[in-house]
Design an enzyme around this catalytic site. Structure first.
Site, PDB file in Angstrom:
ATOM      1  N   CYS A 117       2.955  -5.091   6.498  1.00 16.11           N
ATOM      2  CA  CYS A 117       2.592  -4.421   5.360  1.00 16.11           C
ATOM      3  C   CYS A 117       3.871  -3.866   4.537  1.00 16.11           C
ATOM      4  O   CYS A 117       5.028  -3.603   5.226  1.00 16.11           O
ATOM      5  CB  CYS A 117       1.677  -3.589   5.447  1.00 16.11           C
ATOM      6  SG  CYS A 117      -0.049  -4.298   5.866  1.00 16.11           S
ATOM      7  N   HIS A 135       0.943  -1.272   0.001  1.00 16.44           N
ATOM      8  CA  HIS A 135       0.096   0.179  -0.026  1.00 16.44           C
ATOM      9  C   HIS A 135       0.824   1.089  -0.126  1.00 16.44           C
ATOM     10  O   HIS A 135       2.124   1.022   0.194  1.00 16.44           O
ATOM     11  CB  HIS A 135      -1.170   0.095   1.147  1.00 16.44           C
ATOM     12  CG  HIS A 135      -0.148   0.193   2.635  1.00 16.44           C
ATOM     13  ND1 HIS A 135       0.150   1.071   3.136  1.00 16.44           N
ATOM     14  CD2 HIS A 135       0.042  -1.133   3.508  1.00 16.44           C
ATOM     15  CE1 HIS A 135       0.839   0.952   4.236  1.00 16.44           C
ATOM     16  NE2 HIS A 135       0.598  -0.350   4.558  1.00 16.44           N
TER      17      HIS A 135
END
Length: 213
Positions: free
Chosen positions: A189, A173
């Site tokens: 992440c 992301h």
């Protein structure tokens, strides 16, 4: 020296013009590292996508580039090297697009082979309950949901990583903290500068194989 001088004198006296050497064209060799442009996309259909270049670029050493990258993985595969803090999108002919990323801090690193199960522009952020509790213990209160907006921790784009039908809860992301690119800063992440994740988003689809090393 006298022999050399004599040779030059004799050469100067020759009446016929010297023979020009044949012209040999130098083959064009593609540079092993080809920096890529970060021009803003004037065709953006979402006003939030505008002006996400500027101060949202990763630091200079971490700009995206096309490079030589021999690998047994087929073109279209995404390879994430958490040690190098690079994400590679494999291309044809031993080349790849290389992006720099931020990865999990100590205790949050992981590896495996997964796939992109969903793609979202300006995604909502639903932090895991464990994260909410962990941050609360540190005195930081975070919401149970945040709309896609400037400042959202998922940035402008998110690629959701699945292990078969199961959501791993890990994402590739964007981030509004581009200075964290190239560092161990996340909870597992894979962070990318918004300009980079927007570029990658247009190149991959649901089902894309992702190898995390």
């Amino acid at each position: 020296m006298p022999a050399l001088a004599a040779g030059l004198v004799l050469a100067a006296c020759v009446a016929t013009p010297p023979v020009e050497p044949p012209v040999v064209e130098t083959p064009v060799v593609e540079a092993p590292v080809k920096p890529l442009s970060y021009l803003p996309d004037d065709t953006a259909d979402d006003p939030r996508d505008l002006n996400l270049v500027g101060d949202q670029l990763p630091p200079e050493p971490f700009r995206r580039a096309e490079i030589d990258y021999p690998t047994a993985e087929p073109p279209g595969t995404v390879i994430i090297d958490t040690g190098e803090k690079h994400l590679y999108l494999v291309e044809e002919d031993g080349r790849a697009l290389r992006y720099s990323v931020g990865v999990g801090r100590e205790g949050f690193a992981w590896k495996g082979t997964v796939a992109i199960g969903s793609r979202q522009k300006w995604p909502r952020w639903f932090p895991p309950k464990e994260m909410i509790a962990r941050e609360a213990a540190r005195g930081h209160n975070i919401p149970e949901m945040m709309e896609g907006q400037i400042g959202n921790p998922l940035g402008a784009r998110a690629l959701y990583l699945y292990d078969g039908p199961k959501d791993t809860l890990f994402r590739i992301h964007g981030t509004f903290e581009p200075k964290s690119i190239g560092t161990n800063a996340s909870s597992g992440c894979i962070r990318m500068a918004n300009a980079d994740v927007m570029d990658l988003y247009e190149r991959v689809g649901v089902g894309t194989r992702v190898v995390v090393r």
